[in-house]
Design a protein around this motif. Structure first.
Motif, PDB file in Angstrom:
ATOM      1  N   VAL A   7      11.034 -11.445 -12.083  1.00  0.00           N
ATOM      2  CA  VAL A   7      10.644 -10.845 -10.809  1.00  0.00           C
ATOM      3  C   VAL A   7      10.148  -9.427 -11.056  1.00  0.00           C
ATOM      4  O   VAL A   7      10.859  -8.599 -11.625  1.00  0.00           O
ATOM      5  CB  VAL A   7      11.831 -10.833  -9.822  1.00  0.00           C
ATOM      6  N   MET A   8       8.914  -9.169 -10.636  1.00  0.00           N
ATOM      7  CA  MET A   8       8.317  -7.844 -10.796  1.00  0.00           C
ATOM      8  C   MET A   8       7.742  -7.385  -9.458  1.00  0.00           C
ATOM      9  O   MET A   8       6.839  -8.014  -8.903  1.00  0.00           O
ATOM     10  CB  MET A   8       7.213  -7.878 -11.856  1.00  0.00           C
ATOM     11  N   LEU A   9       8.283  -6.296  -8.928  1.00  0.00           N
ATOM     12  CA  LEU A   9       7.746  -5.689  -7.709  1.00  0.00           C
ATOM     13  C   LEU A   9       6.716  -4.641  -8.102  1.00  0.00           C
ATOM     14  O   LEU A   9       6.894  -3.921  -9.091  1.00  0.00           O
ATOM     15  CB  LEU A   9       8.855  -5.023  -6.900  1.00  0.00           C
ATOM     16  N   THR A  10       5.645  -4.527  -7.321  1.00  0.00           N
ATOM     17  CA  THR A  10       4.654  -3.510  -7.649  1.00  0.00           C
ATOM     18  C   THR A  10       4.142  -2.817  -6.396  1.00  0.00           C
ATOM     19  O   THR A  10       3.920  -3.448  -5.356  1.00  0.00           O
ATOM     20  CB  THR A  10       3.478  -4.112  -8.451  1.00  0.00           C
ATOM     21  N   TYR A  11       3.977  -1.500  -6.531  1.00  0.00           N
ATOM     22  CA  TYR A  11       3.409  -0.671  -5.463  1.00  0.00           C
ATOM     23  C   TYR A  11       2.960   0.645  -6.091  1.00  0.00           C
ATOM     24  O   TYR A  11       3.767   1.368  -6.675  1.00  0.00           O
ATOM     25  CB  TYR A  11       4.438  -0.411  -4.361  1.00  0.00           C
ATOM     26  N   ARG A  12       1.666   0.915  -6.028  1.00  0.00           N
ATOM     27  CA  ARG A  12       1.082   2.140  -6.581  1.00  0.00           C
ATOM     28  C   ARG A  12       1.359   2.307  -8.087  1.00  0.00           C
ATOM     29  O   ARG A  12       1.631   3.410  -8.562  1.00  0.00           O
ATOM     30  CB  ARG A  12       1.586   3.376  -5.826  1.00  0.00           C
ATOM     31  N   HIS A  13       1.288   1.235  -8.821  1.00  0.00           N
ATOM     32  CA  HIS A  13       1.539   1.298 -10.257  1.00  0.00           C
ATOM     33  C   HIS A  13       0.341   0.801 -11.064  1.00  0.00           C
ATOM     34  O   HIS A  13       0.496   0.256 -12.149  1.00  0.00           O
ATOM     35  CB  HIS A  13       2.782   0.474 -10.616  1.00  0.00           C
ATOM     36  N   GLU A  14      -0.875   0.981 -10.538  1.00  0.00           N
ATOM     37  CA  GLU A  14      -2.051   0.447 -11.223  1.00  0.00           C
ATOM     38  C   GLU A  14      -2.191   0.985 -12.650  1.00  0.00           C
ATOM     39  O   GLU A  14      -2.698   0.308 -13.537  1.00  0.00           O
ATOM     40  CB  GLU A  14      -3.320   0.764 -10.424  1.00  0.00           C
ATOM     41  N   LYS A  15      -1.718   2.200 -12.870  1.00  0.00           N
ATOM     42  CA  LYS A  15      -1.810   2.840 -14.184  1.00  0.00           C
ATOM     43  C   LYS A  15      -0.998   2.083 -15.247  1.00  0.00           C
ATOM     44  O   LYS A  15      -1.358   2.082 -16.429  1.00  0.00           O
ATOM     45  CB  LYS A  15      -1.315   4.279 -14.059  1.00  0.00           C
ATOM     46  N   PHE A  16       0.086   1.453 -14.813  1.00  0.00           N
ATOM     47  CA  PHE A  16       1.006   0.817 -15.752  1.00  0.00           C
ATOM     48  C   PHE A  16       0.961  -0.708 -15.722  1.00  0.00           C
ATOM     49  O   PHE A  16       1.495  -1.370 -16.599  1.00  0.00           O
ATOM     50  CB  PHE A  16       2.449   1.236 -15.420  1.00  0.00           C
TER      51      PHE A  16
END
Length: 336
Positions: A7-16
C-alpha cells in the motif's frame, strides 16, 4: 493468489514517486504481490508519471492505481487503499520513501511464514535528508548515506510486543517503509481510525495486540526527511492536533482492553499538558482550567511539572499580580 499487497499513498510527491514505485515493482519474489497506489487527487504530475511506468515497466501489471476525484485526506484515503488489500500480508511505503533491497518482500514473507505467532515484521532503514522540499532544485543535505544515519542504530533486540509501543512519550522506531503486517491481525479497519491524524501508531498497536513484532536488522529501505514529510507537519501548538492525539490514545486504550491503562493515561496526560501551551489557549485562564485539572487527575500522585502547572496555569492571574505587588511593596521583588 496474492501473497502481499503493498500500500502506497501519494500526494505532492512527484519528485520521488517514480523511484518509490519502481523499487516496489522490482522486488524479486517467488510469490505474487501487488502494489496499490492511492493518489489523493494530487495537483502535480503524478498521473503522467504513473502512465509512463505502466507503459514501460515490465512488471506494470502488478500496479493497481486510482486517483480520488477530491482530496479525502490521509486517513480516509488510507482506509480506501487498505480495504483493497487482497494479500495474506500487507506492506507499506510512503511515496517519498523507497526500498533499497530487491529481496525485502521475500525476506519478510519468509519470516512471517516461519513465525505464525508474529503479526508484524519490520527492518532497519537509512535516513536521507532533503534540504528544501519546496524547491525544484533542492539538493541532499548529504551526498551520501552514512552508517550513523540509521533509524535504528541498535541491533540487539529482535522481538517486541505491544507494550514496547506505549509509553509516557510517543514511541516510534519503525519506518513506514519497513513494515509488513499480517492482514488477519489488523482487519477489519475500525471506524474511529479514519478520524485519527496518525495512521502508523494505531495500525501498529492494533496489529501488535494480536501477535509479536519481529525485527530484521538489515537495512532494506530509505526513509526521507524533508519539509513536506507527514511527520514534520504535526503542529504541536495546535489544539485540534493535540485533541486528536488524546482521542486516538483513548480509542487505543479501549481497543487493547485497558491492559495498558496506566501507560496510556500518562501519555494522554502529556497531551493535556501540551494543550496548555496551544496557541488557542494563550492568555485564556479559564479555558486552561479543564486540561490542567485533567492532567492532575491522570498523573496523580506522581505529577510532573507540578510547580509550573500551579504557577503558570492554575493560579488566577489576579492572585499572581497581587503577590507580585506585595513583594514589590516589601522590597523583595527581583527583576529577571
Amino acid at each position: 493468489m496474492i501473497k502481499v499487497s503493498v500500500v502506497m499513498l501519494t500526494y505532492r510527491h512527484e519528485k520521488f514517486l517514480q523511484q518509490s514505485v519502481e523499487a516496489v515493482l522490482n522486488q524479486q519474489t517467488d510469490f505474487e504481490f501487488e502494489l496499490i497506489l492511492a493518489n489523493d487527487n494530487s495537483p502535480d504530475n503524478t498521473d503522467a508519471i504513473v502512465k509512463k511506468i505502466k507503459q514501460n515497466h515490465p512488471q506494470a501489471q502488478r500496479l493497481r492505481y486510482y486517483r480520488n476525484s477530491t482530496n479525502l485526506g490521509v486517513m480516509p484515503n488510507s482506509r480506501k487503499a487498505l480495504e483493497m488489500v487482497r494479500g495474506e500480508y500487507f506492506a507499506t511505503c510512503e511515496s517519498d520513501d523507497y526500498w533499497s533491497d530487491p529481496s525485502k518482500l521475500q525476506k519478510q514473507v519468509e519470516f512471517l511464514d516461519a513465525h505464525p505467532d508474529y503479526s508484524i515484521c519490520f527492518h532497519n532503514a537509512r535516513i536521507e535528508y532533503f534540504e528544501d522540499f519546496g524547491s525544484k532544485d533542492s539538493d541532499f543535505l548529504r551526498s551520501e548515506l552514512h552508517e550513523d544515519d540509521l533509524l535504528n542504530p541498535w541491533k540487539e533486540q529482535k522481538t517486541f510486543g505491544v507494550e514496547d509501543l506505549i509509553g509516557e512519550d510517543e514511541i516510534w522506531f519503525m519506518a513506514t517503509a519497513s513494515l509488513m503486517i499480517r492482514s488477519s491481525a489488523f482487519f477489519p479497519f475500525p471506524d474511529w481510525l479514519e478520524k485519527s491524524k496518525s495512521g502508523d501508531i494505531p495500525i501498529l498497536i492494533l496489529s501488535a495486540k494480536n501477535g509479536k513484532i519481529g525485527y530484521l536488522p538489515e537495512v532494506m529501505a530509505v526513509y526521507r526527511k524533508h519539509a513536506g514529510g507527514a511527520s514534520l507537519t504535526d503542529n504541536k501548538k495546535d489544539e485540534k492536533f493535540l485533541r486528536n492525539r488524546i482521542f486516538m490514545y483513548k480509542e487505543l486504550n479501549k481497543a487493547t482492553g485497558f491492559r495498558f491503562k496506566k501507560s496510556f493515561e500518562r501519555n494522554i496526560a502529556r497531551y493535556y499538558f501540551m494543550l496548555l501551551g496551544a496557541s488557542q489557549y494563550e492568555n485564556h485562564y479559564f479555558k486552561k482550567l479543564g486540561p490542567a485539572l485533567k492532567y492532575l487527575q491522570l498523573t496523580f500522585p506522581q505529577i510532573p511539572h507540578k510547580k509550573e502547572l500551579i504557577r503558570d496555569h492554575l493560579l488566577p492571574p489576579f492572585l499572581i499580580r497581587l503577590y507580585a505587588g506585595f513583594k514589590k511593596a516589601l522590597g523583595l521583588w527581583k527583576e529577571d
